[in-house]
Design an enzyme around this catalytic site. Structure first.
Site, PDB file in Angstrom:
ATOM      1  N   ARG A 153       1.020  -1.214  -0.060  1.00 54.58           N
ATOM      2  CA  ARG A 153      -0.111   0.212   0.190  1.00 54.58           C
ATOM      3  C   ARG A 153       0.645   1.528  -0.375  1.00 54.58           C
ATOM      4  NH1 ARG A 153      -2.142   3.479  -1.118  1.00 54.58           N
ATOM      5  NH2 ARG A 153      -3.872   4.315  -0.766  1.00 54.58           N
TER       6      ARG A 153
ATOM      7  N   ASP B  33       3.974 -10.821   1.375  1.00 58.55           N
ATOM      8  CA  ASP B  33       3.086 -11.034   0.574  1.00 58.55           C
ATOM      9  C   ASP B  33       2.062 -12.509   1.755  1.00 58.55           C
ATOM     10  OD1 ASP B  33       1.613 -11.350  -1.058  1.00 58.55           O
ATOM     11  OD2 ASP B  33       2.866  -9.913  -2.506  1.00 58.55           O
TER      12      ASP B  33
ATOM     13  N   THR C 139     -16.634  -7.011   1.221  1.00 53.85           N
ATOM     14  CA  THR C 139     -17.431  -5.557   1.078  1.00 53.85           C
ATOM     15  C   THR C 139     -18.442  -6.206   0.978  1.00 53.85           C
ATOM     16  OG1 THR C 139     -17.454  -3.823  -0.428  1.00 53.85           O
ATOM     17  CG2 THR C 139     -16.192  -6.092  -0.829  1.00 53.85           C
TER      18      THR C 139
ATOM     19  N   SER D 243     -17.145  -3.685  -9.535  1.00 59.55           N
ATOM     20  CA  SER D 243     -15.784  -4.065 -10.226  1.00 59.55           C
ATOM     21  C   SER D 243     -15.275  -5.118 -10.407  1.00 59.55           C
ATOM     22  CB  SER D 243     -15.738  -2.290  -8.974  1.00 59.55           C
ATOM     23  OG  SER D 243     -14.676  -2.777  -7.819  1.00 59.55           O
TER      24      SER D 243
ATOM     25  N   TYR E 267     -12.561  -4.709  -7.971  1.00 57.06           N
ATOM     26  CA  TYR E 267     -11.932  -4.983  -6.668  1.00 57.06           C
ATOM     27  C   TYR E 267     -13.050  -6.709  -6.324  1.00 57.06           C
ATOM     28  CZ  TYR E 267     -12.417  -4.445  -2.128  1.00 57.06           C
ATOM     29  OH  TYR E 267     -12.758  -4.451  -0.848  1.00 57.06           O
ATOM     30  N   HIS E 268     -14.365  -5.117  -6.671  1.00 56.70           N
ATOM     31  CA  HIS E 268     -15.516  -6.599  -5.813  1.00 56.70           C
ATOM     32  C   HIS E 268     -15.292  -7.588  -6.074  1.00 56.70           C
ATOM     33  CE1 HIS E 268     -16.370  -1.953  -5.387  1.00 56.70           C
ATOM     34  NE2 HIS E 268     -17.129  -2.508  -3.975  1.00 56.70           N
TER      35      HIS E 268
ATOM     36  N   LYS F  59     -13.448 -10.528  -4.177  1.00 57.15           N
ATOM     37  CA  LYS F  59     -13.788 -10.493  -3.071  1.00 57.15           C
ATOM     38  C   LYS F  59     -15.051 -11.564  -2.708  1.00 57.15           C
ATOM     39  CE  LYS F  59     -12.079  -7.191  -0.176  1.00 57.15           C
ATOM     40  NZ  LYS F  59     -11.120  -7.324   0.878  1.00 57.15           N
TER      41      LYS F  59
ATOM     42  N   LEU G 297     -17.156  10.460   2.713  1.00 56.53           N
ATOM     43  CA  LEU G 297     -17.263  10.435   3.978  1.00 56.53           C
ATOM     44  C   LEU G 297     -15.435  10.852   4.083  1.00 56.53           C
ATOM     45  CD1 LEU G 297     -18.890  12.109   6.256  1.00 56.53           C
ATOM     46  CD2 LEU G 297     -18.746   9.650   7.036  1.00 56.53           C
TER      47      LEU G 297
ATOM     48  N   ARG H 209     -13.322  11.280   1.883  1.00 57.63           N
ATOM     49  CA  ARG H 209     -12.885  11.946   0.804  1.00 57.63           C
ATOM     50  C   ARG H 209     -13.381  13.695   1.086  1.00 57.63           C
ATOM     51  NH1 ARG H 209     -15.070  12.110  -3.970  1.00 57.63           N
ATOM     52  NH2 ARG H 209     -15.961   9.412  -3.698  1.00 57.63           N
TER      53      ARG H 209
ATOM     54  N   THR I  23     -17.385  15.953  -4.235  1.00 61.22           N
ATOM     55  CA  THR I  23     -17.749  15.574  -5.430  1.00 61.22           C
ATOM     56  C   THR I  23     -18.344  14.030  -5.261  1.00 61.22           C
ATOM     57  OG1 THR I  23     -15.443  14.857  -5.454  1.00 61.22           O
ATOM     58  CG2 THR I  23     -15.567  16.169  -6.270  1.00 61.22           C
TER      59      THR I  23
ATOM     60  N   TYR J 110     -20.957  11.589  -7.123  1.00 62.36           N
ATOM     61  CA  TYR J 110     -20.641  10.924  -8.528  1.00 62.36           C
ATOM     62  C   TYR J 110     -21.783  11.053  -9.288  1.00 62.36           C
ATOM     63  CZ  TYR J 110     -15.736   9.825  -7.494  1.00 62.36           C
ATOM     64  OH  TYR J 110     -14.419  10.092  -6.888  1.00 62.36           O
TER      65      TYR J 110
HETATM   66  P1  NAD Z   1      -5.159  -0.872   3.085  1.00 56.96           P
HETATM   67  O1  NAD Z   1      -5.154  -0.736   1.693  1.00 56.96           O
HETATM   68  O2  NAD Z   1      -5.296   0.605   4.443  1.00 56.96           O
HETATM   69  O3  NAD Z   1      -4.784  -1.797   3.698  1.00 56.96           O
HETATM   70  C1  NAD Z   1      -3.806  -2.853   3.362  1.00 56.96           C
HETATM   71  C2  NAD Z   1      -3.651  -3.478   4.118  1.00 56.96           C
HETATM   72  O4  NAD Z   1      -2.798  -4.718   3.208  1.00 56.96           O
HETATM   73  C3  NAD Z   1      -1.849  -2.764   2.984  1.00 56.96           C
HETATM   74  O5  NAD Z   1      -1.146  -2.434   4.284  1.00 56.96           O
HETATM   75  C4  NAD Z   1      -1.449  -3.462   2.575  1.00 56.96           C
HETATM   76  O6  NAD Z   1       0.593  -3.242   2.447  1.00 56.96           O
HETATM   77  C5  NAD Z   1      -1.570  -4.935   2.606  1.00 56.96           C
HETATM   78  N1  NAD Z   1      -1.232  -6.279   1.780  1.00 56.96           N
HETATM   79  C6  NAD Z   1      -2.127  -6.185   0.201  1.00 56.96           C
HETATM   80  N2  NAD Z   1      -1.675  -6.401  -0.143  1.00 56.96           N
HETATM   81  C7  NAD Z   1      -1.101  -7.504   0.698  1.00 56.96           C
HETATM   82  C8  NAD Z   1      -0.164  -9.216   0.671  1.00 56.96           C
HETATM   83  N3  NAD Z   1      -0.721  -9.974  -0.763  1.00 56.96           N
HETATM   84  N4  NAD Z   1       0.374  -9.778   1.084  1.00 56.96           N
HETATM   85  C9  NAD Z   1       0.442  -9.360   2.595  1.00 56.96           C
HETATM   86  N5  NAD Z   1       0.312  -7.421   2.651  1.00 56.96           N
HETATM   87  C10 NAD Z   1      -1.171  -7.335   1.593  1.00 56.96           C
HETATM   88  O7  NAD Z   1      -6.974  -0.860   3.375  1.00 56.96           O
HETATM   89  P2  NAD Z   1      -8.235  -1.031   4.221  1.00 56.96           P
HETATM   90  O8  NAD Z   1      -8.926   0.199   4.437  1.00 56.96           O
HETATM   91  O9  NAD Z   1      -7.277  -1.234   6.034  1.00 56.96           O
HETATM   92  O10 NAD Z   1      -8.908  -2.278   4.029  1.00 56.96           O
HETATM   93  C11 NAD Z   1      -8.576  -3.655   5.088  1.00 56.96           C
HETATM   94  C12 NAD Z   1      -9.017  -4.207   3.844  1.00 56.96           C
HETATM   95  O11 NAD Z   1     -11.191  -4.052   4.990  1.00 56.96           O
HETATM   96  C13 NAD Z   1      -9.160  -4.706   2.771  1.00 56.96           C
HETATM   97  O12 NAD Z   1      -9.290  -6.154   2.477  1.00 56.96           O
HETATM   98  C14 NAD Z   1     -10.858  -4.005   2.050  1.00 56.96           C
HETATM   99  O13 NAD Z   1     -11.666  -4.947   1.028  1.00 56.96           O
HETATM  100  C15 NAD Z   1     -11.902  -4.393   3.571  1.00 56.96           C
HETATM  101  N6  NAD Z   1     -12.459  -3.205   3.197  1.00 56.96           N
HETATM  102  C16 NAD Z   1     -12.060  -1.770   3.410  1.00 56.96           C
HETATM  103  C17 NAD Z   1     -12.894  -0.715   3.374  1.00 56.96           C
HETATM  104  C18 NAD Z   1     -12.313   0.577   4.088  1.00 56.96           C
HETATM  105  O14 NAD Z   1     -13.835   1.697   3.741  1.00 56.96           O
HETATM  106  N7  NAD Z   1     -12.019   0.981   3.731  1.00 56.96           N
HETATM  107  C19 NAD Z   1     -14.067  -1.061   2.791  1.00 56.96           C
HETATM  108  C20 NAD Z   1     -15.020  -2.704   3.403  1.00 56.96           C
HETATM  109  C21 NAD Z   1     -14.356  -3.750   3.710  1.00 56.96           C
END
Ligand code: NAD
Length: 382
Positions: A35, A74, A144, A179, A181-182, A185, A239, A241, A253, A255
């Site tokens: 990240r 990873d 999600t 998307s 991404y979704h 999941k 929010l 943002r 903004t 959408y």
């Molecule tokens: P983020 O990107 O801030 O944190 C994710 C972390 O995972 C990062 O530190 C990244 O370096 C690490 N990472 C990614 N791929 C990796 C891999 N293959 N191996 C090891 N580390 C890895 O995201 P977040 O906002 O903290 O979201 C965390 C989780 O919650 C995600 O799965 C996301 O889909 C889910 N989520 C987040 C939100 C939101 O509003 N932030 C909403 C719904 C679901």
């Protein structure tokens, strides 16, 4: 409990790791730091200055005496994951470690392939790792609410009873994600359902809403523990943002028409939900689904709430309805169940003006760090 927090350097993972450690659990963080690399790729940054993971855990140790072990690597590298599992032998594996931005996954073919490979292969490795080394470990996986899309009927928590041609069954709730991404999941959820069935793994899928806020009691203890805060058009979520946009005098903004309704929750509730899931594990072989959000709002409604607070704080802000870069319904039915976490003891922090004001005031302190070119959306679904 021994708990691994994968993705523990990220927005949700870092405060969760601290909270679980504070509650007396023995916590280890796994993170690839990808990240932070994405910030470089996108020429973006966290609005709040964030310390390195080493500095963060050293500060936590200094303040609380608690160790949080860290493993940089990873989840898609099975040799690495296997060694971590063998060393830690966790009771629970909290899995935040995925590429979590819908726009990032829609940049181009390469980013879509990366997102699905990273997320789906990472989770599949975790499932194999649990089966091989810690078959009793409870997988707590972040999904999600976006997996469900916006069907014209109420959304249940994971499963729906259907009557068809005179017969009844309880089936996985239909998924209509918006998307790549979704979709990753949804693919994860299917792989987990199957792994629970064939290997008897215990798993909880937390279909989380959009998370807002920044700090928890733990991250507030010292500036070195500050959480990351995303505001750009790729990683910034509604929010948070909007609050940052209003704080820097940018238009808010929205959408399209802004009628898109979603589930939301405070970061302080995210950390508590993980604790609740960990303390009430799924049964062996059970694939359990919780909808993890506390309130529903339309994007337009949130923009108005933020505009009001920003005005009270002396920032005149305009709401701009942009051409929607996404392909999604802009006015639709939305009603989703979210009783399971409450039944287990979640007491939600609800959104009010004071909550928005507190985030706003933190944001204002760091507003000079905003890279303005990154604020508008640049990724189109089309
Ligand atoms: P983020 O990107 O801030 O944190 C994710 C972390 O995972 C990062 O530190 C990244 O370096 C690490 N990472 C990614 N791929 C990796 C891999 N293959 N191996 C090891 N580390 C890895 O995201 P977040 O906002 O903290 O979201 C965390 C989780 O919650 C995600 O799965 C996301 O889909 C889910 N989520 C987040 C939100 C939101 O509003 N932030 C909403 C719904 C679901």
């Amino acid at each position: 409990m021994k708990i691994i927090v994968a993705g523990g350097d990220g927005f949700c993972g870092w405060p969760t790791a601290l909270y679980l450690s504070k509650q007396g659990h023995d916590v280890a963080i796994v993170d690839s730091m990808v990240r932070r690399e994405m910030d470089n790729e996108l020429h973006s940054n966290s609005l709040t200055p964030i310390a390195s993971l080493e500095e963060r855990v050293a500060k936590w140790k200094e303040l609380t005496g608690n160790d949080i072990r860290t493993y940089e690597g990873d989840l898609t590298h099975y040799d690495f994951l296997r060694e971590v599992l063998k060393q830690e032998m966790p009771d629970a594996f909290v899995h935040f470690a995925e590429q979590r931005s819908a726009p990032y996954s829609m940049i181009d073919r390469e980013h879509a392939v990366y997102t699905q490979t990273n997320n789906v292969a990472g989770t599949l490795n975790v499932l194999y790792g649990i089966k091989e080394f810690v078959p009793d470990c409870h997988l707590i996986k972040l999904g999600t609410m976006g997996e469900y899309g916006t069907p014209n009927i109420p959304i249940e928590e994971g499963y729906i009873e259907i009557e068809h041609k005179g017969r009844k069954d309880v089936l996985p709730y239909p998924k209509q994600p918006g998307s790549f991404y979704h979709l990753s999941k949804v693919h994860d959820s299917h792989n987990m359902t199957f792994a629970c069935k064939i290997w008897g793994i215990r798993a909880t899928d937390l279909n989380q809403g959009v998370v807002y806020g920044l700090e928890t009691d733990e991250t507030k203890m010292d500036p070195v523990l500050t959480n990351r805060l995303d505001y750009d058009g790729v990683f910034g979520t509604a929010l948070n943002r909007f609050i940052i946009q209003s704080a820097i005098g940018h238009d808010i903004t929205v959408y399209g028409k802004g009628g898109q309704t979603r589930g939301f929750l405070n970061i302080e509730d995210t950390v508590r939900c993980i604790e609740i899931a960990a303390e009430n594990p799924a049964d062996q072989g059970e694939f359990r689904v919780f909808n993890q959000f506390t309130e529903e709002f339309s994007v337009g409604e949130l923009a108005e709430k933020v505009q009001k607070v920003a005005q009270e704080e002396g920032c005149e802000t305009t709401i701009a309805n942009l051409d929607n870069p996404r392909v999604e319904l802009e006015a639709h039915f939305f009603q989703a169940e979210n009783t399971k976490l409450r039944d287990l003891g979640l007491e939600p922090h609800l959104l009010d003006d004071d909550v928005i004001r507190a985030i706003f005031r933190t944001v204002v302190r760091h507003k000079d760090r905003v890279i303005k070119d990154n604020v508008l959306p640049q990724v189109s679904w089309r």
